[in-house]
Structures are given as C-alpha cells and as structure tokens.
Design a protein around this motif. Structure first.
Motif, mmCIF file in Angstrom:
data_model
loop_
_atom_site.group_PDB
_atom_site.id
_atom_site.type_symbol
_atom_site.label_atom_id
_atom_site.label_comp_id
_atom_site.label_asym_id
_atom_site.label_seq_id
_atom_site.Cartn_x
_atom_site.Cartn_y
_atom_site.Cartn_z
ATOM 1 N N ALA A 234 -3.376 15.213 2.130
ATOM 2 C CA ALA A 234 -3.684 15.397 3.547
ATOM 3 C C ALA A 234 -3.627 14.063 4.293
ATOM 4 N N ILE A 235 -4.118 13.002 3.647
ATOM 5 C CA ILE A 235 -4.052 11.669 4.275
ATOM 6 C C ILE A 235 -2.599 11.253 4.463
ATOM 7 N N LEU A 236 -1.814 11.392 3.423
ATOM 8 C CA LEU A 236 -0.414 10.958 3.480
ATOM 9 C C LEU A 236 0.379 11.786 4.481
ATOM 10 N N ALA A 237 0.126 13.088 4.537
ATOM 11 C CA ALA A 237 0.827 13.936 5.508
ATOM 12 C C ALA A 237 0.476 13.527 6.927
ATOM 13 N N SER A 238 -0.785 13.172 7.161
ATOM 14 C CA SER A 238 -1.200 12.731 8.491
ATOM 15 C C SER A 238 -0.482 11.452 8.894
ATOM 16 N N HIS A 239 -0.315 10.535 7.952
ATOM 17 C CA HIS A 239 0.366 9.279 8.271
ATOM 18 C C HIS A 239 1.873 9.470 8.419
ATOM 19 N N GLN A 240 2.399 10.534 7.876
ATOM 20 C CA GLN A 240 3.807 10.836 8.140
ATOM 21 C C GLN A 240 4.004 11.231 9.596
ATOM 22 N N ARG A 241 2.986 11.887 10.163
ATOM 23 C CA ARG A 241 3.085 12.280 11.574
ATOM 24 C C ARG A 241 2.860 11.088 12.500
ATOM 25 N N VAL A 242 1.765 10.374 12.289
ATOM 26 C CA VAL A 242 1.449 9.177 13.082
ATOM 27 C C VAL A 242 0.873 8.144 12.125
ATOM 28 N N SER A 243 1.584 7.052 11.944
ATOM 29 C CA SER A 243 1.186 6.064 10.943
ATOM 30 C C SER A 243 0.143 5.105 11.491
ATOM 31 N N PRO A 252 1.051 -7.683 5.906
ATOM 32 C CA PRO A 252 0.704 -7.657 4.478
ATOM 33 C C PRO A 252 -0.663 -8.260 4.189
ATOM 34 N N GLU A 253 -1.223 -9.044 5.143
ATOM 35 C CA GLU A 253 -2.511 -9.662 4.863
ATOM 36 C C GLU A 253 -3.649 -8.645 4.778
ATOM 37 N N LEU A 254 -3.413 -7.413 5.209
ATOM 38 C CA LEU A 254 -4.467 -6.406 5.128
ATOM 39 C C LEU A 254 -4.808 -6.059 3.685
ATOM 40 N N TRP A 255 -3.822 -6.121 2.808
ATOM 41 C CA TRP A 255 -4.041 -5.731 1.420
ATOM 42 C C TRP A 255 -3.412 -6.771 0.503
ATOM 43 N N SER A 256 -4.079 -7.064 -0.597
ATOM 44 C CA SER A 256 -3.520 -7.964 -1.603
ATOM 45 C C SER A 256 -3.295 -7.182 -2.887
ATOM 46 N N GLY A 257 -2.358 -7.623 -3.670
ATOM 47 C CA GLY A 257 -2.147 -7.014 -4.977
ATOM 48 C C GLY A 257 -1.206 -5.837 -4.999
ATOM 49 N N ILE A 258 -0.614 -5.460 -3.847
ATOM 50 C CA ILE A 258 0.367 -4.378 -3.847
ATOM 51 C C ILE A 258 1.744 -4.993 -4.016
ATOM 52 N N GLN A 259 2.463 -4.555 -5.031
ATOM 53 C CA GLN A 259 3.738 -5.182 -5.361
ATOM 54 C C GLN A 259 4.794 -4.901 -4.298
ATOM 55 N N GLN A 260 5.767 -5.771 -4.264
ATOM 56 C CA GLN A 260 6.866 -5.651 -3.310
ATOM 57 C C GLN A 260 7.899 -4.646 -3.810
ATOM 58 N N GLY A 261 8.790 -4.251 -2.934
ATOM 59 C CA GLY A 261 9.913 -3.403 -3.310
ATOM 60 C C GLY A 261 9.586 -1.931 -3.446
ATOM 61 N N LEU A 262 8.435 -1.497 -2.983
ATOM 62 C CA LEU A 262 8.078 -0.093 -3.068
ATOM 63 C C LEU A 262 8.660 0.679 -1.897
ATOM 64 N N SER A 263 8.898 1.974 -2.112
ATOM 65 C CA SER A 263 9.251 2.832 -0.990
ATOM 66 C C SER A 263 8.031 2.957 -0.079
ATOM 67 N N LEU A 264 8.246 3.493 1.126
ATOM 68 C CA LEU A 264 7.123 3.625 2.053
ATOM 69 C C LEU A 264 6.045 4.531 1.468
ATOM 70 N N LEU A 265 6.436 5.664 0.859
ATOM 71 C CA LEU A 265 5.442 6.550 0.267
ATOM 72 C C LEU A 265 4.716 5.857 -0.883
ATOM 73 N N GLN A 266 5.450 5.147 -1.720
ATOM 74 C CA GLN A 266 4.807 4.438 -2.827
ATOM 75 C C GLN A 266 3.794 3.419 -2.295
ATOM 76 N N TYR A 267 4.176 2.723 -1.233
ATOM 77 C CA TYR A 267 3.267 1.748 -0.640
ATOM 78 C C TYR A 267 1.992 2.435 -0.146
ATOM 79 N N ARG A 268 2.155 3.554 0.552
ATOM 80 C CA ARG A 268 0.992 4.259 1.086
ATOM 81 C C ARG A 268 0.107 4.795 -0.038
#
Length: 371
Positions: A234-243, A252-268
């Motif tokens: 439900a969270i992910l579907a909501s962000h698909q409508r309005v991110s 990127p400074e909002l979060w640390s430790g998330i690897q680069q090169g991910l798709s948008l869904l993988q990142y979310r």
C-alpha cells in the motif's frame, strides 16, 4: 538612539510587531514604521532600502524575548543560518510547510525577514522555557500520521508541530553532529514554544527522522511514543501515484547504506526496509505503541484519543470522527480509498521482491498493535 538600534528594539517588541502584522496596506505599514523608527519623513522606497540592508545583517537577538514574536522556519546549511517568520498564528494545517505558506502572506513577513546563525544561539538555550513533547509520532510513510495529527489539531490546548523541515534539515547537517542534542532541544523550544495558550506539545516527525529516534528519545525521555506502519504494498502503490521526498534518489543524504544502481522500486523497498529496521529497534528498546494503518482506521475517535492519553467529551468525539472522514491532506475533501488492491499494481516478480525484503519485519511489527 540611531535607526538600526531602534530597528533591533522593534524586532523584540511584541506589541509593535503585532500592529505591523495586522496592517492591511502599505500606507499603514509605512506610517507605523515611521513612528517606530522616529523617521517622520519616511517613504516606501526609503523603507525598502533600509529593510533590505537590515535583512542582510545577521541578527544577534535576545532569544527569549525575540522568540516570543518570531518562529524559526528554515535552515540554510551554507552559513548555518536560521530564517525567521512572525509567530502570531498557531499551526493548523496538515503540514507545517502549509502554514508557512499562509504566514508569508502578511506584509510583516514579506518585508522584515530576520536571519541568525544557529550555533551562537545555543549559548542562550537555558534562557528559553523548557518544552517537553507530550507525544512523539514516528511513522513510515502514508501510514495515517496526518490523520492522527489532524485530529490532535482540533484540541486548542495542543500545539501540534507537523513535520518540521527545519528540524530535519538541521539533523541532516553532518557539521552539526557534535551539537545534535543541543540543536534539537533548542529548535523544539523555539518552534514548540507555547504562544497561543497551548498547554502541551505534539510532534509528528518526518518519515526519515525515524533514523534519529535514539536522539529524540534521549533529548525527550518522558515523551509518549507512537509508531505508525502500513502494509508495504500500500505504501509503494501510494508513492507510485505521488512520490514523497524520501522516495526519490535526488537527496541521497536522507538515507545512508542503500546501495547504488537499484531500480526505483528496489530503492523504495530499501527505504521502507530501513524504516522498518529503525521501528523494530525502537520497539525493542522503548515503550512505543505501534499501530498498523488498518488498526488505526478501525478504531473509533474515542478509542484513538484514549490510546494517545486524551479523554474526549461527546462534541470533541464527533469533531474527531468528522475529521477522520476527510482527506488528511485536503481537509475540505471527503476521503475516498484507492479502488484497487495495491498488490495488483506490481508484477509477480515485484511482489516477490516486496515479500522477501519487507513482509517478515512488517509482520513482526503489525502483531504488536492493539490488544
């Protein structure tokens, strides 16, 4: 006393500032400024030049007196500066940023724009009234936090600070890391100060502030804690409508430790995973009430208020119940739920990714809500 000195006095004079805040036109504003500055021949263009010069100066205020009239609303990392706006209205919008848009419409806010540096103000921290939040709300994203804060805003004795970007931006500045606790205490005392006969403060943090939960609970150890979560699909579907801001990779400074090169869904998915991990840590170490969105909307207004430590009479309960039927982010619009199952918006492979990364931690948390 010269005019800059008179101007400094004006910035600390609540009665004079209220007169300026209530001005309905430029002519009245200029006339009042001429009186306050002992400048009888003052004209509008002269005033603009004078105020432009003053707005460029870094103010060194008597913070206890100054903050009765002024509200810090934004942080400029370059120079570590706080920007201030008149504090003569109580926050009442779903997000503090919405209130700030409204507050900027006054002539006073448009023409007089004080700026201070942050760190020198720390020396005046103990001169300010202590503010201990009654409730701290931590949440994932699109979990009903605005519904909760919107109901709380109906109570005149509560000052509800909803998603302060100023506090978030200061906590994200690595140069201020050694002073984080003092900065948080200072900003809550300034933004949460009781200026409108309030008696208690409620703070709804931004979603990404969850990573600072240990700092918040260290500075405010007596605050009641509420955690809000929701089914990941439900969270992910909501962000698909309005991110939301925290679901795009531009800051990127909002979060640390998330690897680069991910798709948008993988990142979310990884963003939600981080929020889930922080919420689990909080639950394991502190007495926090964790509510799933489905539990939240299923409670009555009276039950919800009781969970938050508030007793409602019948008129208050009816007002809360009516507020809960409206769109949390558009108060004049009746809320209409999304018509389709969120899971159907993802392919089988995407659903597998979501299940593998998020469902175990979601189930751990969602099993700890209402008894």
């Amino acid at each position: 006393m010269n005019r800059p000195q008179l101007y400094q006095q004006l910035l600390h004079n609540e009665a004079q500032l209220r007169f300026l805040w209530g001005c309905e036109g430029l002519e009245q504003f200029v006339r009042l400024m001429a009186d306050f500055l002992h400048w009888p021949e003052l004209e509008f263009q002269q005033l603009l030049v004078f105020l432009r010069e003053q707005n460029q100066q870094l103010l060194q205020p008597d913070l206890e007196l100054f903050s009765r009239c002024w509200f810090p609303y934004a942080y400029k990392r370059a120079g570590q500066q706080l920007l201030w706006i008149p504090a003569f209205q109580k926050p009442e919008q779903p997000f503090l940023e919405d209130d700030l848009v409204s507050w900027r419409q006054s002539l006073l806010a448009q023409l007089i724009r004080p700026v201070t540096q942050l760190q020198p103000l720390l020396a005046q921290l103990q001169n300010l009234p202590v503010v201990q939040p009654q409730l701290l709300i931590f949440h994932w994203s699109r979990c009903g936090s605005t519904l909760v804060s919107g109901c709380l805003m109906l109570e005149p004795e509560l000052n509800v600070l909803s998603e302060s970007m100023l506090i978030s931006d200061v906590l994200q500045d690595p140069e201020l890391s050694p002073y984080q606790a003092q900065c948080l205490d200072l900003l809550v005392r300034l933004q949460g100060r009781f200026r409108h006969q309030e008696q208690q403060l409620v703070i709804k943090c931004n979603a990404w502030d969850l990573q600072h939960w240990r700092l918040w609970t260290h500075v405010f150890p007596e605050s009641r804690l509420l955690g809000l979560i929701r089914q990941p699909e439900a969270i992910l579907a909501s962000h698909q409508r309005v991110s939301g801001r925290h679901m795009v990779r531009q800051p990127p400074e909002l979060w640390s430790g998330i690897q680069q090169g991910l798709s948008l869904l993988q990142y979310r998915v990884e963003v939600i995973r981080q929020m889930a991990d922080f919420m689990l840590q909080l639950q394991q170490e502190k007495p926090v009430l964790v509510l799933d969105y489905r539990q939240l909307v299923a409670t009555s207004a009276t039950e919800l208020a009781t969970l938050l430590g508030i007793q409602l009479d019948e008129p208050q309960s009816m007002a809360w119940q009516k507020r809960r039927t409206m769109d949390a982010k558009a108060r004049q619009t009746v809320f209409i739920a999304a018509p389709q199952d969120p899971a159907t918006q993802f392919t089988a492979q995407e659903q597998q990714l979501i299940r593998e990364r998020l469902h175990s931690c979601y189930q751990l948390l969602s099993g700890q809500g209402l008894a």
